[in-house]
Motif scaffolding. Structure first.
Motif, mmCIF file in Angstrom:
data_model
loop_
_atom_site.group_PDB
_atom_site.id
_atom_site.type_symbol
_atom_site.label_atom_id
_atom_site.label_comp_id
_atom_site.label_asym_id
_atom_site.label_seq_id
_atom_site.Cartn_x
_atom_site.Cartn_y
_atom_site.Cartn_z
ATOM 1 N N ASN A 243 -4.312 20.379 -5.770
ATOM 2 C CA ASN A 243 -3.005 20.279 -5.076
ATOM 3 C C ASN A 243 -2.633 18.977 -4.394
ATOM 4 O O ASN A 243 -1.444 18.413 -4.440
ATOM 5 C CB ASN A 243 -2.913 21.339 -4.007
ATOM 6 C CG ASN A 243 -3.155 22.818 -4.596
ATOM 7 O OD1 ASN A 243 -4.499 23.131 -4.947
ATOM 8 N ND2 ASN A 243 -2.194 23.656 -4.693
ATOM 9 N N PHE A 244 -3.612 18.202 -3.933
ATOM 10 C CA PHE A 244 -3.437 17.009 -3.127
ATOM 11 C C PHE A 244 -4.471 16.067 -3.383
ATOM 12 O O PHE A 244 -5.668 16.372 -3.804
ATOM 13 C CB PHE A 244 -3.669 17.333 -1.599
ATOM 14 C CG PHE A 244 -2.447 18.111 -0.973
ATOM 15 C CD1 PHE A 244 -1.230 17.491 -0.712
ATOM 16 C CD2 PHE A 244 -2.563 19.408 -0.948
ATOM 17 C CE1 PHE A 244 -0.324 18.413 -0.160
ATOM 18 C CE2 PHE A 244 -1.826 20.273 -0.341
ATOM 19 C CZ PHE A 244 -0.554 19.567 0.072
ATOM 20 N N PHE A 245 -4.132 14.652 -3.194
ATOM 21 C CA PHE A 245 -5.000 13.779 -3.361
ATOM 22 C C PHE A 245 -5.097 13.011 -2.068
ATOM 23 O O PHE A 245 -3.619 13.010 -1.439
ATOM 24 C CB PHE A 245 -4.788 12.635 -4.476
ATOM 25 C CG PHE A 245 -5.168 12.852 -5.797
ATOM 26 C CD1 PHE A 245 -6.680 12.274 -6.067
ATOM 27 C CD2 PHE A 245 -4.627 13.671 -6.720
ATOM 28 C CE1 PHE A 245 -7.084 12.546 -7.410
ATOM 29 C CE2 PHE A 245 -5.268 13.895 -7.797
ATOM 30 C CZ PHE A 245 -6.359 13.275 -8.271
ATOM 31 N N LEU B 283 0.852 -1.168 -0.117
ATOM 32 C CA LEU B 283 -0.045 0.055 -0.226
ATOM 33 C C LEU B 283 0.986 1.330 0.014
ATOM 34 O O LEU B 283 1.889 1.178 0.281
ATOM 35 C CB LEU B 283 -1.072 -0.117 1.174
ATOM 36 C CG LEU B 283 -0.348 0.083 2.667
ATOM 37 C CD1 LEU B 283 -1.367 0.726 3.663
ATOM 38 C CD2 LEU B 283 0.354 -1.106 2.945
ATOM 39 N N ARG B 284 0.263 2.289 -0.293
ATOM 40 C CA ARG B 284 1.085 3.571 -0.352
ATOM 41 C C ARG B 284 0.814 4.236 1.094
ATOM 42 O O ARG B 284 -0.691 4.554 1.432
ATOM 43 C CB ARG B 284 0.689 4.584 -1.340
ATOM 44 C CG ARG B 284 1.118 3.861 -2.707
ATOM 45 C CD ARG B 284 0.848 5.063 -3.818
ATOM 46 N NE ARG B 284 1.395 4.422 -5.133
ATOM 47 C CZ ARG B 284 0.723 4.002 -6.193
ATOM 48 N NH1 ARG B 284 -0.613 3.886 -5.947
ATOM 49 N NH2 ARG B 284 1.087 3.448 -7.256
ATOM 50 N N SER B 285 1.446 4.933 1.718
ATOM 51 C CA SER B 285 1.125 5.806 3.131
ATOM 52 C C SER B 285 2.504 6.580 3.162
ATOM 53 O O SER B 285 3.274 6.581 2.609
ATOM 54 C CB SER B 285 1.169 4.700 4.135
ATOM 55 O OG SER B 285 0.563 5.305 5.324
ATOM 56 N N THR C 102 -3.370 8.786 3.349
ATOM 57 C CA THR C 102 -2.174 8.743 2.547
ATOM 58 C C THR C 102 -2.558 10.038 1.823
ATOM 59 O O THR C 102 -3.608 10.097 1.153
ATOM 60 C CB THR C 102 -2.294 7.698 1.515
ATOM 61 O OG1 THR C 102 -2.153 6.544 2.298
ATOM 62 C CG2 THR C 102 -1.031 7.724 0.582
ATOM 63 N N THR C 103 -1.560 11.001 1.877
ATOM 64 C CA THR C 103 -1.732 12.312 1.173
ATOM 65 C C THR C 103 -0.637 12.151 0.138
ATOM 66 O O THR C 103 0.754 11.982 0.339
ATOM 67 C CB THR C 103 -1.241 13.308 2.300
ATOM 68 O OG1 THR C 103 -2.258 13.297 3.228
ATOM 69 C CG2 THR C 103 -1.493 14.699 1.440
ATOM 70 N N VAL C 104 -1.123 12.572 -0.961
ATOM 71 C CA VAL C 104 -0.198 12.614 -2.198
ATOM 72 C C VAL C 104 -0.184 13.898 -2.902
ATOM 73 O O VAL C 104 -1.383 14.371 -3.264
ATOM 74 C CB VAL C 104 -0.818 11.519 -3.443
ATOM 75 C CG1 VAL C 104 0.312 11.725 -4.712
ATOM 76 C CG2 VAL C 104 -0.744 10.224 -2.979
ATOM 77 N N ARG C 105 0.808 14.807 -2.898
ATOM 78 C CA ARG C 105 1.002 15.928 -3.573
ATOM 79 C C ARG C 105 1.160 15.600 -4.993
ATOM 80 O O ARG C 105 1.864 15.248 -5.554
ATOM 81 C CB ARG C 105 2.268 16.705 -2.869
ATOM 82 C CG ARG C 105 2.103 17.963 -3.491
ATOM 83 C CD ARG C 105 3.095 19.283 -2.461
ATOM 84 N NE ARG C 105 4.275 18.969 -2.542
ATOM 85 C CZ ARG C 105 5.143 19.621 -1.754
ATOM 86 N NH1 ARG C 105 4.644 20.787 -1.268
ATOM 87 N NH2 ARG C 105 6.194 19.204 -1.467
ATOM 88 N N GLN D 147 7.985 14.661 6.197
ATOM 89 C CA GLN D 147 7.233 13.373 5.622
ATOM 90 C C GLN D 147 7.359 13.297 4.180
ATOM 91 O O GLN D 147 7.951 14.117 3.505
ATOM 92 C CB GLN D 147 5.720 13.677 6.092
ATOM 93 C CG GLN D 147 5.020 14.875 5.411
ATOM 94 C CD GLN D 147 5.220 16.077 6.038
ATOM 95 O OE1 GLN D 147 5.273 16.066 7.210
ATOM 96 N NE2 GLN D 147 5.929 17.190 5.147
ATOM 97 N N SER D 148 7.108 11.947 3.897
ATOM 98 C CA SER D 148 7.149 11.536 2.455
ATOM 99 C C SER D 148 6.150 10.166 2.187
ATOM 100 O O SER D 148 6.197 9.588 3.195
ATOM 101 C CB SER D 148 8.731 11.071 2.248
ATOM 102 O OG SER D 148 8.868 10.447 0.805
ATOM 103 N N LEU D 149 5.779 10.199 0.960
ATOM 104 C CA LEU D 149 4.925 9.173 0.470
ATOM 105 C C LEU D 149 5.823 8.150 0.293
ATOM 106 O O LEU D 149 7.133 8.147 -0.228
ATOM 107 C CB LEU D 149 4.439 9.712 -0.727
ATOM 108 C CG LEU D 149 3.290 8.478 -1.390
ATOM 109 C CD1 LEU D 149 2.109 8.255 -0.395
ATOM 110 C CD2 LEU D 149 2.849 8.832 -2.720
#
Length: 849
Positions: free
Chosen positions: A519-521, A95-97, A702-705, A107-109
């Motif tokens: 800007n974000f998902f 998963l992505r987190s 999970t925050t994706v820029r 922080q980083s994806l």
């Protein structure tokens, strides 16, 4: 009439004697054939090397003999019992987190992968420091061990031994990843890898209802013979499981398909270079025969049949072509060795150097067919000229067509060349279109050359003697115009097309981003977190627009009741059926879509399940209103009827789905939410504050820029564009060789003209200006054609195929014009500089003879 054996022997003997004199006049011929053959041989050899390595290392790439993948749910007890019965099993979750520092400052994806103690069943996992993986991932006090890709350490500014947080779990970084055997089978990742134990994943709290997580069960079969039938057997036993099953003989099917597609494209570009080189072959053959006019005339006067003369030079041409092909094959054979140095660690490569005879054989056949196809016409022209004309004139008339047998042979060879290209291609339609475009370009370029000559012929008289001479050179008999326009036209057009596509893609990804993209998902928002999440976003971005939709994952199993694995689907639509798709439900038509057919369901609809399908993708799959789609979601198969089709603007980068279901379809089904935040006024610093606030408050979201993701895409596009431009450069180099060959072929006539003009009082500076004007006019005309043709081609690809806005880029126009002028004027003057220094007496004496 077929030539006799005696005539063939005589032709071979004569050809052998002439070959002893060397390859004078044929060096450009050799270069053209070697370049095109080498490009095709190299591309196909490297492609076969990569695909064979994928097949040979299938077990390591898959980390098992068989891999079962489930989205958003783990295997049931019955399913797990079945998997366990097949052999040894290793389980992993992906998963992505968000990985973050304890103080919340960075922080980083991350692409999180949680493994058990059995991983990997095949292949070797290598870390730095070199320790067993279970030891690296073991729990130490309150912290779980973790290893990560070096990029994650760089993004967070940490080192081995430091701690970080993942969800609710504390991790201690015990090493960095050097080799992960099954990374290719896991698919493309937008973030660096973070490897942890399954216990650490459970402690993180990231797996919740509706979380987007992939569960993989990798099996080392007790009975390897089961691999051939396991997919069919398993699907019969568990028809509604909704899992994706891969075996080690197809460990990375999408990668293999992409490699094959890209190699096909590069092969076609190499074939373009070879065909452009064919023009150079024709020029070289014509110039060679022109230089042999006295020999040909002598042979005819001594009673040699025309067939013997033709075969003599055909054998010479064939021999020289074989030398050029061998040079190209040598490069093609060693290309995998060179490629291994650059691809190792990116793609699978063979452990040892291997040769791929089929790739080399294909390139050799392409090279020989091209040589013969373009050499037959000038040979036929020389055959038809009587001996008296050859003694009397400087050469044979290149404008006169040979007799029909030669034209028929040329047509047959060109048809064979096209058929070979089409039937050896993975996508025959694309190959057919590509070759059709080349044939059309040849015709158009001939018309362009004819138009330039016609305009030059009808141009008003100018006062400048140099310019007047240049205009005359453009339209006179034997002018370089057709060769220059044809040789440069294809290469420049290809470069303009690819450059415009690349430039438009980059512009769409960057310059228009603030206007269109969010800007974000935000992914994996739980229902219990929605209110607090909304409030936090409102405080951090009061001017922003928050959009939320329910999010599930499902895989299409059948269309109109027919298994999708048994349906022939065009390449452009296969992605819809490959793996799981994000799906949603909605009571109202999404704001960023519009209906093209059908009607939307009403509020509180409670009838049979309905689905809205993306119109373009429906057309590619052959679907229409009233058809049915069967989707497996959370282990349950649901069949819905297509109620409407809608236009989806994928390039908007907002929330879009191929399928939107009526709300009653998933009533009561557990799921998470997906959200986007669009705030055009947010600065990078403000985006960083929003990211930190949400990650610290909701560590399981999970925050994706979007800009970070697009940076990765932009790098990939750049790498792809570099490879494509390198391939197009091969065609451009072939164009340069053909241009040089055309100049060499015309040097005899140019030498005579220059000497006569100098005898009549012309100065060297005036001749230089005349030649420069001629080459500039031809360069500008060719660049104009390339810009028009390349602009139309790029527009078609971008607007019609990619469905993106297309615009013409002025810098491309200027660059193309500069390249064209440098090539035509520079190479032209280099080729004619020696002519200007010729002594008059020897040339006039030879002309008088």
């Amino acid at each position: 009439m077929m030539p006799s054996a005696a005539n063939i022997r005589n032709a071979l003997r004569l050809a052998r004697r002439e070959i002893r004199g060397g390859f004078g006049g044929f060096y450009i011929f050799l270069a053209c054939i070697a370049l095109g053959t080498g490009a095709i041989a190299a591309v196909n050899s490297v492609s076969r090397a990569v695909t064979s390595a994928i097949a040979d290392e299938g077990q390591s790439i898959l980390a098992g003999d068989v891999r079962f993948e489930l989205r958003n749910r783990e295997a049931s007890a019955e399913e797990r019992a079945y998997i366990d019965s097949l052999g040894d099993v290793a389980v992993s979750d992906g998963l992505r987190s968000m990985a973050r520092l304890e103080d919340g400052s960075q922080q980083s994806l991350a692409e999180v992968k949680a493994v058990d103690g059995a991983y990997p069943l095949y292949g070797d996992f290598v870390a730095e420091p070199a320790q067993p993986l279970p030891a690296l991932l073991a729990k130490q006090g309150e912290s779980f061990g973790a290893v990560a890709a070096p990029m994650l350490l760089e993004r967070l500014g940490i080192k081995v031994g430091d701690e970080l947080l993942l969800g609710n779990a504390r991790l201690k970084l015990t090493g960095t990843i050097v080799t992960e055997p099954d990374t290719l089978s896991d698919g493309f990742g937008f973030a660096p890898r973070l490897l942890i134990s399954r216990d650490a994943l459970i402690a993180s709290g990231l797996i919740q209802t509706g979380s987007l997580v992939e569960h993989a069960y990798k099996v080392r079969l007790t009975d390897p013979s089961q691999r051939a039938t396991i997919i069919e057997t398993t699907n019969k036993q568990f028809p509604n499981a909704g899992w994706s099953i891969r075996t080690s003989d197809r460990a990375a099917p999408q990668l293999t398909e992409n490699v094959n597609r890209f190699s096909q494209f590069l092969t076609l570009v190499g074939l373009t270079a070879l065909i452009v080189g064919g023009v150079g072959v024709a020029n070289a053959v014509r110039a060679f025969l022109d230089s042999k006019r006295t020999t040909i005339a002598s042979l005819k006067c001594l009673g040699a049949p025309a067939s013997v003369v033709t075969m003599t030079y055909l054998f010479q041409i064939g021999f020289i072509a074989c030398v050029g092909i061998l040079i190209g094959l040598l490069f093609g054979a060693i290309a995998p060795l060179i490629a291994m140095r650059f691809l190792d660690g990116v793609l699978p490569v063979p452990k040892e150097l291997a040769f791929y005879p089929s790739a080399l054989w294909l390139a050799a056949v392409f090279g020989m067919l091209t040589t013969l196809a373009f050499a037959i016409v000038p040979l036929g022209q020389a055959r038809e000229v009587p001996a008296t004309a050859l003694f009397r004139e400087q050469g044979f008339d290149e404008g006169k067509l040979p007799s029909w047998p030669y034209l028929a042979a040329t047509a047959i060879l060109l048809a064979a060349l096209a058929s070979l290209a089409i039937f050896t291609a993975d996508d025959r339609f694309i190959a057919s279109v590509f070759l059709g475009a080349i044939a059309f370009a040849f015709v158009v370029l001939r018309l362009v050359a004819w138009g330039i000559r016609a305009l030059a012929r009808r141009s008003p008289r100018v006062h400048s003697a140099a310019l007047r001479l240049a205009i005359g050179n453009i339209h006179r008999p034997g002018a370089l115009t057709p060769s220059v326009v044809l040789s440069l036209g294809l290469g420049l057009t290809l470069l303009v097309t690819l450059t415009l596509i690349d430039g438009n893609l980059r512009r769409e990804l960057t310059s228009t981003l603030p206007e269109k993209a969010p800007n974000f998902f935000f992914v994996d928002i739980q229902g219990s977190e929605r209110d607090g999440f909304r409030d936090l976003v409102k405080r951090e971005a009061p001017e922003g627009t928050l959009t939320e939709v329910p999010m599930l994952r499902g895989r299409i199993l059948a269309l109109n009741g027919q298994d999708v694995t048994k349906i022939e689907v065009p390449p452009s639509g296969r992605w819809v059926l490959r793996g799981d798709r994000g799906i949603t439900y909605s009571e109202d038509l999404p704001e960023n879509a519009k209906l093209t057919q059908g009607t939307w369901w009403g509020k509180d609809y409670s009838g049979e399940p309905l689905v809205s399908f993306a119109a373009e993708e429906a057309g590619e799959l052959g679907l229409k209103i009233g058809d049915t789609v069967t989707v497996n979601v959370l282990g349950r198969s649901i069949t819905a009827k297509i109620a409407n089709l809608r236009d989806v603007q994928w390039q908007s980068m907002s929330i879009n789905f191929v399928m939107v279901f009526s709300p009653n379809t998933f009533r009561g089904a557990p799921h998470a939410w997906l959200a986007t935040l669009a705030d055009p006024s947010a600065t990078p610093a403000k985006e960083g504050e929003i990211l930190r606030s949400i990650t610290n408050a909701y560590p399981t979201i999970t925050t994706v820029r979007v800009k970070d993701a697009l940076d990765i895409v932009d790098r990939l596009v750049g790498q792809l564009a570099t490879a494509i431009r390198a391939a197009a450069a091969v065609a451009l180099i072939a164009s340069v060789l053909v241009l040089a060959g055309a100049l060499a072929a015309g040097n005899r006539a140019r030498t005579r003209d220059a000497v006569i003009l100098k005898t009549l009082g012309g100065t060297r500076s005036m001749l230089i200006r005349a030649f420069s004007y001629e080459y500039m006019i031809l360069g500008v005309a060719t660049a104009t054609f390339a810009l028009l043709a390349g602009g139309v081609s790029a527009w078609f690809v971008i607007a019609r195929i990619m469905k993106l806005p297309s615009s013409f880029l002025p810098d491309v126009a200027i660059g193309t014009l500069v390249v064209s002028l440098v090539m035509t004027v520079g190479i032209g003057l280099i080729g004619t500089w020696r002519i200007l220094g010729q002594k008059a007496a020897p040339v006039l004496r030879q002309a008088g003879e």
